[in-house]
Design an enzyme around this catalytic site. Structure first.
Site, PDB file in Angstrom:
ATOM      1  N   ARG A   1       0.829  -1.197   0.000  1.00 41.03           N
ATOM      2  CA  ARG A   1       0.000   0.000   0.000  1.00 41.03           C
ATOM      3  C   ARG A   1       0.868   1.254   0.000  1.00 41.03           C
ATOM      4  NH1 ARG A   1      -2.041   0.077   4.933  1.00 41.03           N
ATOM      5  NH2 ARG A   1      -0.748   1.824   5.587  1.00 41.03           N
TER       6      ARG A   1
ATOM      7  N   TYR B   1     -16.126  18.048 -15.166  1.00 42.25           N
ATOM      8  CA  TYR B   1     -16.611  16.664 -15.217  1.00 42.25           C
ATOM      9  C   TYR B   1     -17.640  16.425 -14.110  1.00 42.25           C
ATOM     10  CZ  TYR B   1     -16.406  11.642 -14.098  1.00 42.25           C
ATOM     11  OH  TYR B   1     -16.725  10.354 -13.785  1.00 42.25           O
TER      12      TYR B   1
ATOM     13  N   ASP C   1      -6.817  19.277 -14.821  1.00 38.91           N
ATOM     14  CA  ASP C   1      -7.186  17.942 -15.283  1.00 38.91           C
ATOM     15  C   ASP C   1      -6.812  17.859 -16.758  1.00 38.91           C
ATOM     16  OD1 ASP C   1      -8.421  15.623 -16.203  1.00 38.91           O
ATOM     17  OD2 ASP C   1     -10.134  15.842 -14.858  1.00 38.91           O
TER      18      ASP C   1
ATOM     19  N   LYS D   1      -8.378   6.595 -19.104  1.00 38.03           N
ATOM     20  CA  LYS D   1      -8.625   7.100 -20.442  1.00 38.03           C
ATOM     21  C   LYS D   1      -7.381   6.948 -21.330  1.00 38.03           C
ATOM     22  CE  LYS D   1     -12.562   8.362 -18.563  1.00 38.03           C
ATOM     23  NZ  LYS D   1     -12.379   8.299 -17.114  1.00 38.03           N
TER      24      LYS D   1
END
Length: 462
Positions: free
Chosen positions: A85, A137, A217, A242
Site C-alpha cells: 500500500r 466533469y 485535469d 482514459k
C-alpha cells in the site's frame, strides 16, 4: 517507498529550474537499473522510463510484483519497499514514467481518477474554499458539492473561465485571498470542450491568492498535446483509465507535481487513505503508456477528419472540436499545444493550410433539433455499427454517448441547460479505426436520425 524525485526523468520542455538542475545528468532507477539520460524525446521516455531492463534477469519488461510485503535486512533497512500500500515496484515504475512525460518531479498513482480528486481535496483544511471551472466533469462536480462540502465544509465556487475580457473580474470576484486554497481547471472541459488559458488563469490566481494551488485535469489531451506544469499549474491530474492507459481495461488515476510540499502531503495521504492501484493495473497502464505518442497522433488525426466531415452536415447545428478554426478558443488550442504535437503531427500540412490541427480524440456535436428532444439522438445512437454506445473515453475503440442522460445525468436540468448540454448533444471519443469507416458509420446513422425526426414532425412514430 522509493524516492520519486531523484528517479524522475524530466521532460525536455520542463520548467527552466528543473531543466537546469537535470541538464546533462543521469539518474539511477529505484531498483538500481542502468541510468537513462534525461535529454530524451517524449516517445523514447514513454518507452523506457520505468521499464529499464532488470539487473537480475535482463528482462526488458518489468515483472509484476504481487507481493504485499518486502523483506527487511534489519528494522528500516530495506530496498525501497516495505508494504505494497505504501509502495510497489510496478506503481513506482508507472509514477516515474508519468512524472517524466508531464515534466514533473513527483508522480502519484491512485485507484481511480476520482480517488485523485478525493485525495487532493482531503489535503485541504476544513472550511477551505475552492474555485472550479463551471464546466467540469460531472464526477468532480459531485465530489465538490456532495462529499467535500458535507465532510469538510469545503465550499466551491464555479466560474466561467472562458478567456475573454471579463475573465480577470470573474476570478477576482470568486477568489477569496485568505481562504481559497485550490483552483481547479479542466481543459478541454467535459463534454463541451471549452478551453481554459492555463498560463493566464495561473498567473491571475497567484496574484489574487498566492497560497492557492492550481490543478489542471489533463485527461482529454494527455501530456502529448498539453503539459500544464510548464504553463504555470502546480498539479496535473489524469484519469489514467482514459488515454494514458488507452485500452479500456484499467481504472486508475495519477497526479504529478514539482511542488515538494504538495508531493509530501499527497504521498502521506496516498498511503494513509490507501486508494492505491494494484500492481497488475500499474503494469498494464505502463504498457499502455509505451504507445501513448503514436496513439495520440492517430487519435488526433482521425478526430480532425471526422470533425471536418461533420461540419458539412446539414443535420448538425454545431461541431465542437478545439482543433477546428471554427472553435471559439482555437487560438488557445494553438497557444497551449505542445510543440512536439505540432511538429510530429500526422496532419502537419493541413494545420499549415489553416484547416485545423489534430488536438486530441474528443469531439462533440449538436443535432439541429430542440435540446429538449432526444428523438434524433436516440435514433442516431441505436443505428451506429462501429461506434460503441458506452461511457468513458480514450480507448483504441471509438465510443459515443449522450451526456445529458449518461455521464452528466447527475446534474439538474438547469445546470445542464446552462452548460449547453441538451438531449441533442452527442460526445464522441474517436478511436484508431480507419477514418473512412468511422465517417461511413456516422453517415448512415445520421440518415436514420433525420428519418426519425421527420417521422415525429409528421405526427408519426419512428
Amino acid at each position: 517507498m522509493a524516492p520519486v524525485a531523484s528517479d524522475s526523468l524530466q521532460a525536455e520542455a520542463a520548467p527552466a529550474e528543473a531543466a537546469s538542475a537535470l541538464n546533462g545528468k543521469k539518474h539511477a532507477t529505484a531498483n538500481g537499473h542502468a541510468p537513462v539520460h534525461t535529454k530524451l524525446g517524449f516517445a523514447t521516455r514513454a518507452l523506457h522510463v520505468g521499464s529499464e531492463p532488470s539487473s537480475e534477469t535482463g528482462a526488458v519488461i518489468p515483472a509484476i510484483s504481487l507481493s504485499t510485503t518486502f523483506k527487511q535486512d534489519g528494522v528500516g533497512n530495506h530496498k525501497g519497499f516495505e508494504y505494497s500500500r505504501s509502495g510497489n515496484p510496478n506503481r513506482d515504475a508507472f509514477e516515474r514514467a508519468i512524472a517524466s512525460l508531464e515534466g514533473g518531479a513527483h508522480g502519484l498513482a491512485f485507484s481511480s481518477g476520482s480517488a485523485v480528486t478525493s485525495t487532493i481535496l482531503s489535503s485541504l483544511p476544513p472550511h477551505a474554499h475552492v474555485v472550479s471551472v463551471n464546466d467540469v466533469y460531472g464526477g468532480t462536480h459531485r465530489y465538490f458539492t456532495r462529499v467535500a462540502n458535507v465532510a469538510q465544509h469545503i465550499e466551491t465556487t464555479f466560474v466561467d473561465m472562458d478567456s475573454d475580457d471579463a475573465l480577470e473580474q470573474r476570478l477576482q470576484d470568486a477568489v477569496r485571498p485568505q481562504s481559497t486554497k485550490l483552483v481547479w481547471i479542466e481543459t478541454p472541459t467535459n463534454p463541451t470542450l471549452r478551453l481554459v488559458d492555463i498560463a493566464r488563469v495561473s498567473a491571475l490566481v497567484k496574484r489574487l491568492a498566492p497560497d492557492a494551488r492550481v490543478v489542471v485535469d489533463n485527461t482529454f489531451l494527455s501530456p502529448w498535446y498539453q503539459q500544464p506544469l510548464a504553463l504555470g499549474a502546480d498539479i496535473v491530474v489524469h484519469s489514467v483509465t482514459k488515454y494514458l492507459n488507452g485500452h479500456s481495461d484499467v481504472v486508475m488515476g495519477v497526479a504529478v507535481t514539482s511542488d515538494e510540499a504538495v508531493a509530501e502531503r499527497l504521498r502521506f495521504l496516498q498511503n494513509a487513505i490507501g486508494a492505491v492501484p494494484s500492481a497488475f493495473d500499474c503494469w498494464l497502464a505502463l504498457r499502455g503508456v509505451k504507445t501513448l505518442a503514436v496513439r495520440m497522433k492517430q487519435h488526433g488525426h482521425n478526430a480532425l477528419q471526422v470533425a471536418r466531415w461533420l461540419e458539412k452536415s446539414t443535420l448538425i447545428e454545431s461541431v465542437i472540436y478545439p482543433g477546428l478554426p471554427s472553435h471559439a478558443s482555437h487560438a488557445i488550442a494553438r497557444k497551449q499545444i505542445h510543440p512536439q504535437a505540432v511538429a510530429l503531427s500526422a496532419d502537419g500540412p493541413v494545420a499549415a493550410a489553416g484547416l485545423g490541427l489534430p488536438y486530441g480524440g474528443m469531439l462533440s456535436f449538436r443535432f439541429a433539433s430542440s435540446p429538449d428532444s432526444d428523438v434524433a439522438s436516440s435514433a442516431f445512437l441505436a443505428s451506429l455499427r462501429i461506434f460503441t454506445l458506452a461511457e468513458s473515453l480514450g480507448g483504441v475503440e471509438s465510443l459515443v454517448e449522450l451526456p445529458s442522460k449518461m455521464t452528466h445525468g447527475g446534474l439538474t436540468n438547469e445546470q445542464r441547460r446552462a452548460l449547453g448540454i441538451g438531449h441533442n448533444f452527442i460526445r464522441i471519443s474517436v478511436g484508431l479505426e480507419e477514418p473512412a469507416d468511422l465517417i461511413a458509420d456516422l453517415e448512415q446513422a445520421l440518415l436514420k436520425a433525420a428519418k426519425a425526426s421527420a417521422a415525429v414532425a409528421a405526427g408519426g412514430d419512428w
